[in-house]
Design a protein around this motif. Sequence first.
Motif, PDB file in Angstrom:
ATOM      1  N   ARG A 219      25.030  63.897  27.429  1.00  0.00           N
ATOM      2  CA  ARG A 219      24.041  62.850  27.657  1.00  0.00           C
ATOM      3  C   ARG A 219      24.298  62.222  29.027  1.00  0.00           C
ATOM      4  NH1 ARG A 219      25.481  57.225  25.745  1.00  0.00           N
ATOM      5  NH2 ARG A 219      27.748  57.219  25.717  1.00  0.00           N
ATOM      6  N   LEU A 220      23.384  61.374  29.446  1.00  0.00           N
ATOM      7  CA  LEU A 220      23.560  60.591  30.663  1.00  0.00           C
ATOM      8  C   LEU A 220      23.725  59.127  30.263  1.00  0.00           C
ATOM      9  CD1 LEU A 220      20.704  62.007  32.952  1.00  0.00           C
ATOM     10  CD2 LEU A 220      23.139  62.568  33.046  1.00  0.00           C
ATOM     11  N   THR A 221      24.626  58.438  30.951  1.00  0.00           N
ATOM     12  CA  THR A 221      24.776  57.002  30.712  1.00  0.00           C
ATOM     13  C   THR A 221      24.155  56.189  31.833  1.00  0.00           C
ATOM     14  OG1 THR A 221      26.966  57.012  31.739  1.00  0.00           O
ATOM     15  CG2 THR A 221      26.857  57.292  29.328  1.00  0.00           C
ATOM     16  N   SER A 222      23.864  56.845  32.947  1.00  0.00           N
ATOM     17  CA  SER A 222      23.191  56.193  34.069  1.00  0.00           C
ATOM     18  C   SER A 222      22.548  57.265  34.935  1.00  0.00           C
ATOM     19  CB  SER A 222      24.171  55.353  34.900  1.00  0.00           C
ATOM     20  OG  SER A 222      25.193  56.175  35.431  1.00  0.00           O
ATOM     21  N   LEU A 223      21.682  56.834  35.825  1.00  0.00           N
ATOM     22  CA  LEU A 223      20.981  57.767  36.694  1.00  0.00           C
ATOM     23  C   LEU A 223      20.757  57.119  38.044  1.00  0.00           C
ATOM     24  CD1 LEU A 223      19.269  60.430  37.069  1.00  0.00           C
ATOM     25  CD2 LEU A 223      17.319  59.062  36.333  1.00  0.00           C
TER      26      LEU A 223
ATOM     27  N   GLU B  83      36.142  66.935  37.430  1.00  0.00           N
ATOM     28  CA  GLU B  83      36.050  66.574  36.016  1.00  0.00           C
ATOM     29  C   GLU B  83      34.738  65.858  35.690  1.00  0.00           C
ATOM     30  OE1 GLU B  83      38.456  63.912  32.695  1.00  0.00           O
ATOM     31  OE2 GLU B  83      39.305  64.180  34.682  1.00  0.00           O
ATOM     32  N   PHE B  84      34.237  65.076  36.649  1.00  0.00           N
ATOM     33  CA  PHE B  84      33.047  64.271  36.413  1.00  0.00           C
ATOM     34  C   PHE B  84      31.884  64.648  37.318  1.00  0.00           C
ATOM     35  CE2 PHE B  84      36.761  61.609  35.442  1.00  0.00           C
ATOM     36  CZ  PHE B  84      36.553  61.443  34.090  1.00  0.00           C
ATOM     37  N   THR B  85      31.981  65.768  38.012  1.00  0.00           N
ATOM     38  CA  THR B  85      30.978  66.115  39.017  1.00  0.00           C
ATOM     39  C   THR B  85      30.527  67.558  38.841  1.00  0.00           C
ATOM     40  OG1 THR B  85      32.113  64.640  40.546  1.00  0.00           O
ATOM     41  CG2 THR B  85      30.511  66.141  41.492  1.00  0.00           C
TER      42      THR B  85
ATOM     43  N   VAL C 246      27.741  70.746  49.431  1.00  0.00           N
ATOM     44  CA  VAL C 246      27.610  70.169  48.096  1.00  0.00           C
ATOM     45  C   VAL C 246      28.893  70.379  47.309  1.00  0.00           C
ATOM     46  CG1 VAL C 246      26.342  70.339  45.914  1.00  0.00           C
ATOM     47  CG2 VAL C 246      25.111  70.407  48.079  1.00  0.00           C
ATOM     48  N   ASP C 247      29.463  71.571  47.380  1.00  0.00           N
ATOM     49  CA  ASP C 247      30.710  71.852  46.672  1.00  0.00           C
ATOM     50  C   ASP C 247      31.871  71.020  47.220  1.00  0.00           C
ATOM     51  OD1 ASP C 247      29.798  73.693  44.765  1.00  0.00           O
ATOM     52  OD2 ASP C 247      29.869  75.327  46.219  1.00  0.00           O
ATOM     53  N   ALA C 248      31.912  70.832  48.527  1.00  0.00           N
ATOM     54  CA  ALA C 248      32.976  70.025  49.128  1.00  0.00           C
ATOM     55  C   ALA C 248      32.905  68.580  48.652  1.00  0.00           C
ATOM     56  CB  ALA C 248      32.896  70.091  50.654  1.00  0.00           C
ATOM     57  N   LEU C 249      31.718  68.035  48.599  1.00  0.00           N
ATOM     58  CA  LEU C 249      31.550  66.665  48.122  1.00  0.00           C
ATOM     59  C   LEU C 249      31.930  66.557  46.652  1.00  0.00           C
ATOM     60  CD1 LEU C 249      30.695  63.744  48.523  1.00  0.00           C
ATOM     61  CD2 LEU C 249      28.345  64.459  48.068  1.00  0.00           C
ATOM     62  N   ALA C 250      31.523  67.511  45.851  1.00  0.00           N
ATOM     63  CA  ALA C 250      31.875  67.502  44.430  1.00  0.00           C
ATOM     64  C   ALA C 250      33.384  67.544  44.248  1.00  0.00           C
ATOM     65  CB  ALA C 250      31.204  68.672  43.710  1.00  0.00           C
ATOM     66  N   SER C 251      34.070  68.317  45.060  1.00  0.00           N
ATOM     67  CA  SER C 251      35.531  68.382  44.985  1.00  0.00           C
ATOM     68  C   SER C 251      36.157  67.041  45.340  1.00  0.00           C
ATOM     69  CB  SER C 251      36.070  69.474  45.910  1.00  0.00           C
ATOM     70  OG  SER C 251      35.686  70.736  45.435  1.00  0.00           O
ATOM     71  N   GLN C 252      35.625  66.377  46.348  1.00  0.00           N
ATOM     72  CA  GLN C 252      36.145  65.063  46.735  1.00  0.00           C
ATOM     73  C   GLN C 252      35.944  64.039  45.623  1.00  0.00           C
ATOM     74  OE1 GLN C 252      34.034  64.144  50.344  1.00  0.00           O
ATOM     75  NE2 GLN C 252      35.744  64.806  51.642  1.00  0.00           N
ATOM     76  N   LEU C 253      34.822  64.110  44.933  1.00  0.00           N
ATOM     77  CA  LEU C 253      34.514  63.154  43.875  1.00  0.00           C
ATOM     78  C   LEU C 253      35.310  63.417  42.605  1.00  0.00           C
ATOM     79  CD1 LEU C 253      30.655  62.952  44.330  1.00  0.00           C
ATOM     80  CD2 LEU C 253      32.339  61.218  44.976  1.00  0.00           C
ATOM     81  N   GLY C 254      35.780  64.645  42.455  1.00  0.00           N
ATOM     82  CA  GLY C 254      36.545  65.014  41.268  1.00  0.00           C
ATOM     83  C   GLY C 254      35.736  65.912  40.365  1.00  0.00           C
TER      84      GLY C 254
ATOM     85  N   MET D 262      18.767  68.942  34.425  1.00  0.00           N
ATOM     86  CA  MET D 262      19.019  68.143  33.233  1.00  0.00           C
ATOM     87  C   MET D 262      19.590  68.984  32.092  1.00  0.00           C
ATOM     88  SD  MET D 262      18.537  65.203  34.244  1.00  0.00           S
ATOM     89  CE  MET D 262      17.783  64.502  35.715  1.00  0.00           C
ATOM     90  N   ALA D 263      19.194  70.245  31.992  1.00  0.00           N
ATOM     91  CA  ALA D 263      19.777  71.136  30.987  1.00  0.00           C
ATOM     92  C   ALA D 263      21.262  71.346  31.276  1.00  0.00           C
ATOM     93  CB  ALA D 263      19.036  72.472  30.958  1.00  0.00           C
ATOM     94  N   THR D 264      21.611  71.495  32.537  1.00  0.00           N
ATOM     95  CA  THR D 264      23.013  71.644  32.929  1.00  0.00           C
ATOM     96  C   THR D 264      23.793  70.381  32.592  1.00  0.00           C
ATOM     97  OG1 THR D 264      22.419  73.176  34.698  1.00  0.00           O
ATOM     98  CG2 THR D 264      24.567  72.108  34.866  1.00  0.00           C
ATOM     99  N   ALA D 265      23.220  69.225  32.889  1.00  0.00           N
ATOM    100  CA  ALA D 265      23.876  67.954  32.560  1.00  0.00           C
ATOM    101  C   ALA D 265      24.076  67.834  31.049  1.00  0.00           C
ATOM    102  CB  ALA D 265      23.055  66.787  33.089  1.00  0.00           C
TER     103      ALA D 265
END
Length: 92
Positions: free
Chosen positions: A40-44, A12-14, A2-10, A31-34
Amino acid sequence: AVDALASQLGREFTTALVVDVTDEDSVATLMATASEQYGRLTSLFHGAGIPGNSFGVAEHPVLEFRRTLEVNVTGTFLVLKHALPLLSKESD
């Protein structure tokens, strides 16, 4: 993984979290973390689901059936329930 994928995605936004969509507290924590990190969320996109095994109805174990419902139906409900307040928040 999960951490590796988050790093690939960036980073700043992950945010990398492991969530059990059948557990309301786990989804609420997501959702509390988000909310804390992004406001807020702009999409899901909710992609959690399991296919279940291909038993005939007469042979299908009820526990297997319940697990499939928990992940696929209850999980979707819980994610939407806790995401809707963040999706409807106005931007600051």
